[in-house]
Motif scaffolding. Structure first.
Motif, PDB file in Angstrom:
ATOM      1  N   PHE A  75       0.876  -1.173   0.000  1.00 52.43           N
ATOM      2  CA  PHE A  75       0.000   0.000   0.000  1.00 52.43           C
ATOM      3  C   PHE A  75       0.914   1.224   0.000  1.00 52.43           C
ATOM      4  O   PHE A  75       1.797   1.337   0.859  1.00 52.43           O
ATOM      5  CB  PHE A  75      -0.880  -0.043   1.252  1.00 52.43           C
ATOM      6  CG  PHE A  75      -1.939   1.013   1.335  1.00 52.43           C
ATOM      7  CD1 PHE A  75      -2.174   1.673   2.529  1.00 52.43           C
ATOM      8  CD2 PHE A  75      -2.735   1.312   0.247  1.00 52.43           C
ATOM      9  CE1 PHE A  75      -3.180   2.631   2.633  1.00 52.43           C
ATOM     10  CE2 PHE A  75      -3.739   2.259   0.331  1.00 52.43           C
ATOM     11  CZ  PHE A  75      -3.958   2.924   1.530  1.00 52.43           C
ATOM     12  N   TYR A  76       0.755   2.119  -0.977  1.00 50.84           N
ATOM     13  CA  TYR A  76       1.627   3.278  -1.106  1.00 50.84           C
ATOM     14  C   TYR A  76       0.864   4.543  -0.755  1.00 50.84           C
ATOM     15  O   TYR A  76      -0.221   4.811  -1.288  1.00 50.84           O
ATOM     16  CB  TYR A  76       2.190   3.364  -2.529  1.00 50.84           C
ATOM     17  CG  TYR A  76       3.179   2.263  -2.825  1.00 50.84           C
ATOM     18  CD1 TYR A  76       2.753   1.019  -3.287  1.00 50.84           C
ATOM     19  CD2 TYR A  76       4.542   2.440  -2.603  1.00 50.84           C
ATOM     20  CE1 TYR A  76       3.651  -0.004  -3.527  1.00 50.84           C
ATOM     21  CE2 TYR A  76       5.450   1.429  -2.849  1.00 50.84           C
ATOM     22  CZ  TYR A  76       4.999   0.206  -3.307  1.00 50.84           C
ATOM     23  OH  TYR A  76       5.902  -0.802  -3.544  1.00 50.84           O
ATOM     24  N   LEU A  77       1.463   5.321   0.122  1.00 50.43           N
ATOM     25  CA  LEU A  77       0.825   6.536   0.605  1.00 50.43           C
ATOM     26  C   LEU A  77       1.657   7.754   0.256  1.00 50.43           C
ATOM     27  O   LEU A  77       2.853   7.810   0.542  1.00 50.43           O
ATOM     28  CB  LEU A  77       0.643   6.474   2.118  1.00 50.43           C
ATOM     29  CG  LEU A  77      -0.449   5.541   2.608  1.00 50.43           C
ATOM     30  CD1 LEU A  77      -0.179   5.110   4.040  1.00 50.43           C
ATOM     31  CD2 LEU A  77      -1.816   6.211   2.496  1.00 50.43           C
ATOM     32  N   CYS A  78       1.009   8.718  -0.355  1.00 51.44           N
ATOM     33  CA  CYS A  78       1.632  10.010  -0.640  1.00 51.44           C
ATOM     34  C   CYS A  78       1.158  10.999   0.410  1.00 51.44           C
ATOM     35  O   CYS A  78       0.010  10.903   0.892  1.00 51.44           O
ATOM     36  CB  CYS A  78       1.249  10.479  -2.032  1.00 51.44           C
ATOM     37  SG  CYS A  78       1.944  12.083  -2.503  1.00 51.44           S
ATOM     38  N   ALA A  79       2.000  11.931   0.804  1.00 54.80           N
ATOM     39  CA  ALA A  79       1.629  12.911   1.820  1.00 54.80           C
ATOM     40  C   ALA A  79       2.291  14.248   1.509  1.00 54.80           C
ATOM     41  O   ALA A  79       3.250  14.323   0.741  1.00 54.80           O
ATOM     42  CB  ALA A  79       2.048  12.422   3.207  1.00 54.80           C
ATOM     43  N   SER A  80       1.779  15.278   2.136  1.00 58.16           N
ATOM     44  CA  SER A  80       2.385  16.597   1.977  1.00 58.16           C
ATOM     45  C   SER A  80       2.317  17.354   3.288  1.00 58.16           C
ATOM     46  O   SER A  80       1.518  17.023   4.180  1.00 58.16           O
ATOM     47  CB  SER A  80       1.697  17.394   0.858  1.00 58.16           C
ATOM     48  OG  SER A  80       0.404  17.796   1.251  1.00 58.16           O
ATOM     49  N   SER A  81       3.168  18.380   3.393  1.00 59.74           N
ATOM     50  CA  SER A  81       3.229  19.156   4.626  1.00 59.74           C
ATOM     51  C   SER A  81       3.764  20.540   4.335  1.00 59.74           C
ATOM     52  O   SER A  81       4.592  20.728   3.438  1.00 59.74           O
ATOM     53  CB  SER A  81       4.145  18.441   5.630  1.00 59.74           C
ATOM     54  OG  SER A  81       4.339  19.231   6.786  1.00 59.74           O
ATOM     55  N   SER A  82       3.307  21.505   5.123  1.00 59.81           N
ATOM     56  CA  SER A  82       3.845  22.863   4.980  1.00 59.81           C
ATOM     57  C   SER A  82       4.926  23.145   6.021  1.00 59.81           C
ATOM     58  O   SER A  82       5.788  23.990   5.817  1.00 59.81           O
ATOM     59  CB  SER A  82       2.728  23.896   5.116  1.00 59.81           C
ATOM     60  OG  SER A  82       2.109  23.773   6.374  1.00 59.81           O
ATOM     61  N   THR A  83       4.868  22.402   7.140  1.00 55.75           N
ATOM     62  CA  THR A  83       5.787  22.703   8.237  1.00 55.75           C
ATOM     63  C   THR A  83       6.597  21.507   8.698  1.00 55.75           C
ATOM     64  O   THR A  83       7.545  21.663   9.452  1.00 55.75           O
ATOM     65  CB  THR A  83       5.006  23.206   9.457  1.00 55.75           C
ATOM     66  OG1 THR A  83       4.148  22.151   9.904  1.00 55.75           O
ATOM     67  CG2 THR A  83       4.186  24.434   9.109  1.00 55.75           C
ATOM     68  N   GLY A  84       6.180  20.301   8.320  1.00 52.51           N
ATOM     69  CA  GLY A  84       6.815  19.106   8.853  1.00 52.51           C
ATOM     70  C   GLY A  84       6.236  18.669  10.183  1.00 52.51           C
ATOM     71  O   GLY A  84       6.531  17.590  10.671  1.00 52.51           O
ATOM     72  N   LYS A  85       5.391  19.511  10.793  1.00 52.01           N
ATOM     73  CA  LYS A  85       4.781  19.124  12.058  1.00 52.01           C
ATOM     74  C   LYS A  85       3.597  18.203  11.814  1.00 52.01           C
ATOM     75  O   LYS A  85       3.401  17.219  12.513  1.00 52.01           O
ATOM     76  CB  LYS A  85       4.279  20.368  12.798  1.00 52.01           C
ATOM     77  CG  LYS A  85       5.348  21.347  13.211  1.00 52.01           C
ATOM     78  CD  LYS A  85       4.706  22.545  13.885  1.00 52.01           C
ATOM     79  CE  LYS A  85       5.735  23.607  14.218  1.00 52.01           C
ATOM     80  NZ  LYS A  85       5.102  24.792  14.837  1.00 52.01           N
ATOM     81  N   THR A  86       2.814  18.539  10.834  1.00 52.67           N
ATOM     82  CA  THR A  86       1.619  17.771  10.496  1.00 52.67           C
ATOM     83  C   THR A  86       1.672  17.429   9.024  1.00 52.67           C
ATOM     84  O   THR A  86       1.938  18.302   8.194  1.00 52.67           O
ATOM     85  CB  THR A  86       0.344  18.597  10.752  1.00 52.67           C
ATOM     86  OG1 THR A  86       0.375  19.075  12.087  1.00 52.67           O
ATOM     87  CG2 THR A  86      -0.892  17.772  10.504  1.00 52.67           C
ATOM     88  N   ILE A  87       1.457  16.180   8.683  1.00 57.38           N
ATOM     89  CA  ILE A  87       1.406  15.828   7.268  1.00 57.38           C
ATOM     90  C   ILE A  87       0.037  15.270   6.944  1.00 57.38           C
ATOM     91  O   ILE A  87      -0.641  14.701   7.797  1.00 57.38           O
ATOM     92  CB  ILE A  87       2.528  14.858   6.857  1.00 57.38           C
ATOM     93  CG1 ILE A  87       2.372  13.486   7.502  1.00 57.38           C
ATOM     94  CG2 ILE A  87       3.878  15.434   7.208  1.00 57.38           C
ATOM     95  CD1 ILE A  87       3.380  12.487   6.946  1.00 57.38           C
ATOM     96  N   TYR A  88      -0.368  15.496   5.723  1.00 53.78           N
ATOM     97  CA  TYR A  88      -1.684  15.106   5.245  1.00 53.78           C
ATOM     98  C   TYR A  88      -1.489  14.052   4.168  1.00 53.78           C
ATOM     99  O   TYR A  88      -0.687  14.217   3.259  1.00 53.78           O
ATOM    100  CB  TYR A  88      -2.426  16.313   4.687  1.00 53.78           C
ATOM    101  CG  TYR A  88      -2.624  17.388   5.716  1.00 53.78           C
ATOM    102  CD1 TYR A  88      -1.660  18.371   5.918  1.00 53.78           C
ATOM    103  CD2 TYR A  88      -3.761  17.396   6.521  1.00 53.78           C
ATOM    104  CE1 TYR A  88      -1.822  19.345   6.886  1.00 53.78           C
ATOM    105  CE2 TYR A  88      -3.931  18.370   7.485  1.00 53.78           C
ATOM    106  CZ  TYR A  88      -2.957  19.333   7.669  1.00 53.78           C
ATOM    107  OH  TYR A  88      -3.128  20.296   8.630  1.00 53.78           O
ATOM    108  N   PHE A  89      -2.266  12.979   4.291  1.00 49.68           N
ATOM    109  CA  PHE A  89      -2.095  11.842   3.406  1.00 49.68           C
ATOM    110  C   PHE A  89      -3.172  11.799   2.331  1.00 49.68           C
ATOM    111  O   PHE A  89      -4.317  12.228   2.540  1.00 49.68           O
ATOM    112  CB  PHE A  89      -2.163  10.536   4.203  1.00 49.68           C
ATOM    113  CG  PHE A  89      -0.963  10.270   5.046  1.00 49.68           C
ATOM    114  CD1 PHE A  89      -0.880  10.770   6.338  1.00 49.68           C
ATOM    115  CD2 PHE A  89       0.096   9.524   4.547  1.00 49.68           C
ATOM    116  CE1 PHE A  89       0.234  10.519   7.119  1.00 49.68           C
ATOM    117  CE2 PHE A  89       1.213   9.269   5.318  1.00 49.68           C
ATOM    118  CZ  PHE A  89       1.289   9.766   6.604  1.00 49.68           C
TER     119      PHE A  89
END
Lengths: 111, 112
Positions: A88-102
């Protein structure tokens, strides 16, 4: 709506074939990530990118490649060198590195 | 290198309180995050601790002790829908990167 879109949801790969998983985000996030998750296991970092045209290897980069030509896009190619790509492959992004969204994830199966 | 340790499974009764622990080893440390993942779904963010102490968000609380390299997630008034996997994660600041490393996860089973 803002978010992360992964495609395809399900993908089948034949032996010796390269496949590319798409990841697009419209959250204006600088950082993007690819994780692999095997059944019942944790998330392992494949690659991550903090800015356009730059990316870093994670813990399990062998057999994978990425590009970051646009801020919104971070595609992952699973090459034939990856001998056990079913996961299962998950992509994520973040603006600060504190919280990432998948994203919702992509299931890859070798047939 | 970096490593995080969590218990693999925890079982609790509906309405009870459960604590999921996480110990970490990193060369640099920025903060400890917690994520929830239901079977077949994507992880979702629950909480973040950068400083020592307790952070409360509804039924969920998260604690951090930087001197002990330790944190926990506390779930109160457990509901059946809380059955899921819970991951702790740390951001490694060795190279000021946004690299985020996850633990192997704790599978929580809530029984009626």
């Amino acid at each position: 709506d803002g978010g992360i879109t992964q495609s395809p949801k399900y993908l089948f790969r034949k032996e010796g074939q390269n496949v590319t998983l798409s990841c697009e985000q419209n959250l204006n996030h600088d950082a993007m990530y690819w994780y692999r998750q095997d059944p019942g296991q944790g998330l392992r970092l494949i690659y991550y990118s903090q800015i356009v045209n730059d990316f870093q290897k994670g813990d399990i980069a062998e057999g994978y490649s990425v590009s970051r030509e646009k801020k919104e896009s971070f595609p992952l190619t699973v090459t034939s060198a990856q001998k056990n790509p079913t996961a299962f492959y998950l992509c994520a992004s973040s603006s600060t590195g504190k919280t990432i969204y998948f994203g919702e994830g992509s299931w890859l199966t070798v047939v | 290198g970096q490593s995080l340790e969590q218990p693999s499974e925890v079982t609790a009764v509906e309405g009870a309180i459960v604590q999921i622990n996480c110990t970490y080893q990193t060369s640099g440390f920025y903060g400890l995050s917690w994520y929830q993942q239901h079977d077949g779904g994507a992880p979702t963010f629950l909480s973040y601790n950068a400083l020592d102490g307790l952070e409360e968000t509804g039924r969920f609380s998260s604690f951090l002790s930087r001197s002990d390299s330790y944190g926990y997630l506390l779930l109160q008034e457990l509901q059946m829908k809380d059955s899921a996997s819970y991951f702790c994660a740390v951001r490694d600041l060795r190279d000021s990167s946004y690299k985020l490393i996850f633990g192997s996860g704790t599978r929580l089973l809530v029984r009626p």
